[in-house]
Design a protein around this motif. Sequence first.
Motif, mmCIF file in Angstrom:
data_model
loop_
_atom_site.group_PDB
_atom_site.id
_atom_site.type_symbol
_atom_site.label_atom_id
_atom_site.label_comp_id
_atom_site.label_asym_id
_atom_site.label_seq_id
_atom_site.Cartn_x
_atom_site.Cartn_y
_atom_site.Cartn_z
ATOM 1 N N PRO A 189 0.832 -1.202 0.000
ATOM 2 C CA PRO A 189 0.000 0.000 0.000
ATOM 3 C C PRO A 189 0.868 1.255 0.000
ATOM 4 C CG PRO A 189 0.007 -1.046 2.171
ATOM 5 C CD PRO A 189 0.702 -1.993 1.235
ATOM 6 N N PRO A 190 0.381 2.360 -0.551
ATOM 7 C CA PRO A 190 1.184 3.598 -0.584
ATOM 8 C C PRO A 190 1.388 4.157 0.813
ATOM 9 C CG PRO A 190 -1.065 4.039 -1.267
ATOM 10 C CD PRO A 190 -0.955 2.544 -1.143
ATOM 11 N N SER A 191 2.499 4.843 0.984
ATOM 12 C CA SER A 191 2.770 5.480 2.274
ATOM 13 C C SER A 191 1.798 6.634 2.470
ATOM 14 C CB SER A 191 4.210 5.988 2.319
ATOM 15 O OG SER A 191 4.482 6.589 3.557
ATOM 16 N N ASP A 192 1.148 6.691 3.644
ATOM 17 C CA ASP A 192 0.122 7.702 3.887
ATOM 18 C C ASP A 192 0.277 8.370 5.241
ATOM 19 O OD1 ASP A 192 -0.453 5.497 5.386
ATOM 20 O OD2 ASP A 192 -2.400 5.101 4.487
ATOM 21 N N GLY A 193 1.425 8.161 5.886
ATOM 22 C CA GLY A 193 1.616 8.705 7.224
ATOM 23 C C GLY A 193 2.092 10.144 7.207
ATOM 24 N N LEU A 194 1.815 10.844 8.293
ATOM 25 C CA LEU A 194 2.361 12.172 8.494
ATOM 26 C C LEU A 194 3.829 12.050 8.882
ATOM 27 C CD1 LEU A 194 -0.574 13.681 10.575
ATOM 28 C CD2 LEU A 194 -0.054 14.146 8.171
ATOM 29 N N PRO A 195 4.619 13.118 8.810
ATOM 30 C CA PRO A 195 6.028 13.050 9.233
ATOM 31 C C PRO A 195 6.146 12.498 10.659
ATOM 32 C CG PRO A 195 5.606 15.116 8.111
ATOM 33 C CD PRO A 195 4.269 14.457 8.274
ATOM 34 N N GLY A 196 6.992 11.495 10.807
ATOM 35 C CA GLY A 196 7.177 10.880 12.108
ATOM 36 C C GLY A 196 6.253 9.726 12.388
ATOM 37 N N GLU A 197 5.286 9.458 11.492
ATOM 38 C CA GLU A 197 4.352 8.357 11.675
ATOM 39 C C GLU A 197 4.630 7.252 10.659
ATOM 40 O OE1 GLU A 197 0.214 10.294 13.347
ATOM 41 O OE2 GLU A 197 0.365 9.724 11.249
ATOM 42 N N PRO A 198 4.408 5.975 11.030
ATOM 43 C CA PRO A 198 4.490 4.897 10.039
ATOM 44 C C PRO A 198 3.416 5.094 8.971
ATOM 45 C CG PRO A 198 4.433 4.045 12.292
ATOM 46 C CD PRO A 198 4.073 5.496 12.369
ATOM 47 N N GLY A 199 3.714 4.698 7.752
ATOM 48 C CA GLY A 199 2.750 4.812 6.664
ATOM 49 C C GLY A 199 2.670 3.533 5.856
ATOM 50 N N GLY A 200 1.612 3.408 5.041
ATOM 51 C CA GLY A 200 1.445 2.228 4.190
ATOM 52 C C GLY A 200 1.414 0.937 4.978
ATOM 53 N N VAL A 201 0.677 0.910 6.089
ATOM 54 C CA VAL A 201 0.702 -0.237 7.008
ATOM 55 C C VAL A 201 -0.019 -1.434 6.389
ATOM 56 C CG1 VAL A 201 0.067 -1.070 9.305
ATOM 57 C CG2 VAL A 201 0.759 1.327 8.976
ATOM 58 N N LEU A 202 0.640 -2.570 6.438
ATOM 59 C CA LEU A 202 0.082 -3.831 5.966
ATOM 60 C C LEU A 202 0.302 -4.874 7.056
ATOM 61 C CD1 LEU A 202 -1.114 -5.593 3.630
ATOM 62 C CD2 LEU A 202 1.258 -6.016 2.916
ATOM 63 N N ILE A 203 -0.768 -5.519 7.525
ATOM 64 C CA ILE A 203 -0.674 -6.526 8.596
ATOM 65 C C ILE A 203 -1.138 -7.869 8.054
ATOM 66 C CG2 ILE A 203 -1.304 -7.136 10.949
ATOM 67 C CD1 ILE A 203 -2.014 -4.244 11.479
ATOM 68 N N GLN A 204 -0.349 -8.921 8.292
ATOM 69 C CA GLN A 204 -0.690 -10.270 7.833
ATOM 70 C C GLN A 204 -0.319 -11.305 8.884
ATOM 71 O OE1 GLN A 204 1.514 -9.590 3.965
ATOM 72 N NE2 GLN A 204 -0.238 -10.769 3.235
ATOM 73 N N ARG A 205 -0.979 -12.423 8.819
ATOM 74 C CA ARG A 205 -0.608 -13.542 9.689
ATOM 75 C C ARG A 205 0.258 -14.506 8.905
ATOM 76 N NH1 ARG A 205 -5.744 -15.218 7.936
ATOM 77 N NH2 ARG A 205 -5.803 -17.345 7.127
ATOM 78 N N ARG A 206 1.096 -15.234 9.620
ATOM 79 C CA ARG A 206 1.908 -16.284 9.031
ATOM 80 C C ARG A 206 1.783 -17.510 9.931
ATOM 81 N NH1 ARG A 206 1.382 -13.989 5.160
ATOM 82 N NH2 ARG A 206 2.897 -12.995 3.762
ATOM 83 N N CYS A 207 1.398 -18.634 9.322
ATOM 84 C CA CYS A 207 1.161 -19.863 10.070
ATOM 85 C C CYS A 207 1.295 -21.037 9.108
ATOM 86 C CB CYS A 207 -0.205 -19.842 10.740
ATOM 87 S SG CYS A 207 -1.566 -19.385 9.625
ATOM 88 N N ALA A 208 0.870 -22.230 9.538
ATOM 89 C CA ALA A 208 1.088 -23.430 8.733
ATOM 90 C C ALA A 208 0.466 -23.320 7.342
ATOM 91 C CB ALA A 208 0.529 -24.659 9.461
ATOM 92 N N ASP A 209 -0.677 -22.638 7.228
ATOM 93 C CA ASP A 209 -1.326 -22.544 5.918
ATOM 94 C C ASP A 209 -0.930 -21.286 5.147
ATOM 95 O OD1 ASP A 209 -2.655 -21.002 7.796
ATOM 96 O OD2 ASP A 209 -4.569 -21.100 6.737
ATOM 97 N N VAL A 210 -0.128 -20.407 5.756
ATOM 98 C CA VAL A 210 0.368 -19.212 5.074
ATOM 99 C C VAL A 210 1.841 -19.076 5.437
ATOM 100 C CG1 VAL A 210 -0.003 -16.774 4.596
ATOM 101 C CG2 VAL A 210 -1.897 -18.153 5.454
ATOM 102 N N LYS A 211 2.703 -19.685 4.657
ATOM 103 C CA LYS A 211 4.131 -19.759 4.991
ATOM 104 C C LYS A 211 4.761 -18.373 5.099
ATOM 105 C CE LYS A 211 3.780 -24.242 4.550
ATOM 106 N NZ LYS A 211 3.587 -25.066 5.744
ATOM 107 N N ILE A 212 5.784 -18.273 5.941
ATOM 108 C CA ILE A 212 6.438 -16.981 6.133
ATOM 109 C C ILE A 212 7.502 -16.714 5.091
ATOM 110 C CG2 ILE A 212 8.259 -17.777 7.727
ATOM 111 C CD1 ILE A 212 7.558 -15.104 9.312
ATOM 112 N N ASN A 213 8.075 -17.751 4.495
ATOM 113 C CA ASN A 213 9.100 -17.569 3.470
ATOM 114 C C ASN A 213 8.525 -17.856 2.093
ATOM 115 O OD1 ASN A 213 11.367 -16.942 5.103
ATOM 116 N ND2 ASN A 213 11.518 -19.080 5.700
ATOM 117 N N PRO A 214 8.706 -16.962 1.129
ATOM 118 C CA PRO A 214 8.338 -17.287 -0.251
ATOM 119 C C PRO A 214 9.274 -18.343 -0.792
ATOM 120 C CG PRO A 214 9.536 -15.223 -0.200
ATOM 121 C CD PRO A 214 9.327 -15.639 1.230
ATOM 122 N N GLY A 215 8.870 -19.008 -1.828
ATOM 123 C CA GLY A 215 9.704 -20.060 -2.400
ATOM 124 C C GLY A 215 10.456 -19.603 -3.632
#
Length: 303
Positions: free
Chosen positions: A25-51
């Motif tokens: 996602p595009p960065s959308d934060g104000l100066p000093g704030e995190p921007g473009g936040v993306l949150i995901q889970r990683r578990c047995a059915d969603v591997k953490i490492n790409p192949g």
Amino acid sequence: MEKALENRIRELALRLESRPPVQFPPSDGLPGEPGGVLIQRRCADVKINPGGSERLKLFHKRFVLTAALKQEGLVCVNDLAFPIAPGYASLVYPFQYHHYVVDQSDFFWLVISFELERMFYPETLYHCSVQLTETSWRLLARMLEIYLGHGGGEPRVRRYLNCLLAELDAEPRRIDAGTHALASDRRVRLFEEINGYICLHLADSGLSVEEIARRHGVSRSYLYTVFETMLGCHPAEYIRQLRLRQACRLLKSGRWLLSEVAAESGFSSLSVFSRSFRRMTGVSPSEYMRSAAAGQAEETASF
């Protein structure tokens, strides 16, 4: 109390999108704030490492904050590695090659990716994992609730993430690369030793799986089992990926001849290096070097 919060976070995380978007996602934060936040889970059915070649793409201009809810693992950043235990979080900084080692069949981690201006980088979170306090769990839970209800562009998501980073930055209980106690999981300990040995001998074109197994007192078959379980690939493939990652780093610098890059990365000849590089990246080393010089480094939403 922390266990109840952890369970609440797991419930919320199960409602997250399971697959990464094509682009960050595009960065959308104000100066000093995190921007473009993306949150995901990683578990047995969603591997953490790409192949495959996707593993080479864990290099981008974003921060990656990983919180381990279940199962101890290892965070590998450039040539360093450190454990991340359940109840701990780690932060990978922009433009750091990184990957994770964990039992891919039995883990549950939360991964938060974002951008932040350099002058506001957290100061003390390099190459370590930090214990999550009750305050950290509460901030994480509330941030997830808002994210699920309103998306990553909601200003409160950015502000809760900022508070979480400040809480982690101030927490003294941490596991540092190079000075930490041994991991409790034998497989994590073994992989950390092996990873250090491989990185130390990466330029040796004669480095073999058999030599690594013998040096570390395990059978070749057990070594394959550990790599497949914890990383999702075979030892020889892992070595090849580290060599290509090293080659990418050297090519990006623009200060090395192609023959020197091949030798420093452990390839037996320039022709072998060129074939391997094209097969894994889709372009030749010289094309990659020109692209990097022009500031066209590829960015991906995989992490």
